[in-house]
Design a protein around this motif. Structure first.
Motif, short mmCIF file in Angstrom:
data_model
loop_
_atom_site.label_atom_id
_atom_site.label_comp_id
_atom_site.label_asym_id
_atom_site.label_seq_id
_atom_site.Cartn_x
_atom_site.Cartn_y
_atom_site.Cartn_z
N SER A 99 8.67 -11.09 -10.64
CA SER A 99 9.42 -12.47 -10.28
C SER A 99 9.78 -12.01 -8.70
O SER A 99 9.85 -11.10 -8.08
N VAL A 100 10.52 -13.40 -8.28
CA VAL A 100 10.88 -13.68 -7.05
C VAL A 100 9.79 -13.19 -6.04
O VAL A 100 10.32 -12.57 -5.24
N VAL A 101 8.70 -13.73 -6.33
CA VAL A 101 7.42 -13.15 -5.27
C VAL A 101 7.46 -14.32 -4.31
O VAL A 101 7.04 -15.43 -4.55
N VAL A 102 7.87 -14.08 -2.97
CA VAL A 102 8.02 -15.04 -1.96
C VAL A 102 6.85 -14.79 -1.21
O VAL A 102 6.10 -15.75 -0.95
N SER A 103 6.43 -13.72 -0.87
CA SER A 103 5.11 -13.41 0.01
C SER A 103 4.71 -11.95 -0.48
O SER A 103 5.52 -11.19 -0.98
N THR A 104 3.48 -11.63 -0.29
CA THR A 104 2.87 -10.43 -0.70
C THR A 104 2.17 -9.83 0.48
O THR A 104 1.28 -8.91 0.27
N ASN A 105 2.62 -9.62 1.67
CA ASN A 105 2.39 -9.20 2.75
C ASN A 105 2.87 -7.43 2.80
O ASN A 105 3.87 -7.30 1.90
N PHE A 110 9.36 -7.88 -4.25
CA PHE A 110 9.64 -8.74 -5.38
C PHE A 110 10.23 -7.95 -6.50
O PHE A 110 10.58 -6.64 -6.32
N MET A 111 10.60 -8.54 -7.41
CA MET A 111 11.50 -7.95 -8.56
C MET A 111 10.61 -7.48 -9.75
O MET A 111 9.41 -8.50 -9.87
N LEU A 112 10.39 -6.51 -10.38
CA LEU A 112 9.50 -6.04 -11.64
C LEU A 112 10.68 -5.96 -12.62
O LEU A 112 11.48 -5.01 -12.75
N THR A 113 10.21 -6.67 -13.73
CA THR A 113 11.27 -6.35 -14.89
C THR A 113 10.39 -5.75 -16.12
O THR A 113 9.18 -6.25 -16.34
N THR A 114 10.57 -4.54 -16.34
CA THR A 114 9.98 -3.82 -17.35
C THR A 114 10.62 -3.77 -18.81
O THR A 114 11.74 -3.85 -18.91
#
Length: 163
Positions: A99-105, A110-114
């Motif tokens: 979540s909260v994926v703005v850019s992937t460079n 980003f946030m990861l919920t497990t």
């Protein structure tokens, strides 16, 4: 004055991410500096070229390093992370929803919920350390890397691999 503080904070943040990436790379490379150097003297240029090819072929490929990380990584436990049971040199993995994926460079976060238990969830901040990551909001993802044990906020994963 607040603007100057933000700039300084961004510079230090960038330096931290760079240093963390170098640490992760160093961990994955192992003790390659301690290997005995090949000091043999060859009589012909073709022998010298063959020797150099053999030397570079002894270094692991990126795929081999990635496979080693996948095989040696242990699944993170959110409660154990918050209790300080992991070190920054532990090879870890975590799976969940992005979540909260703005850019992937490289260097982006980003946030990861497990899902930790039937009623419990863990939330991690993930720093991407590789280019070419294909990631979108709400994707199921597994990350491999190390844990930033110096983080004062939510647990932070320095991710070398994002799948």
């Amino acid at each position: 004055m607040k603007k100057v503080g933000k700039v300084i904070l961004m510079i230090f943040g960038g330096l931290f991410i760079l240093i963390a990436g170098l640490v992760v790379t160093g961990i994955l490379m192992g003790d390659s500096e301690t290997a005995a150097p090949n000091n043999s003297i060859n009589s012909s240029e073709s022998d010298s070229t063959t020797s150099e090819d053999e030397e570079t072929s002894n270094e692991p490929t990126q795929k081999e390093l990635d496979d080693k990380l996948r095989n040696e990584a242990v699944e993170l436990d959110f409660v154990a992370v918050n209790n300080g049971e992991y070190t920054s040199s532990d090879l870890i993995k975590a799976s969940g929803i992005a979540s909260v994926v703005v850019s992937t460079n490289a260097g982006d976060e980003f946030m990861l919920t497990t899902e930790e238990s039937e009623d419990g969830y863990g939330i991690y901040e993930v720093v991407i350390m590789r280019t070419g990551v294909d990631l979108k909001e709400d994707d199921e993802v597994t990350v491999y890397g190390t844990l930033d044990t110096d983080s004062d906020s939510i647990p932070r994963i320095i991710a070398t691999i994002v799948e």
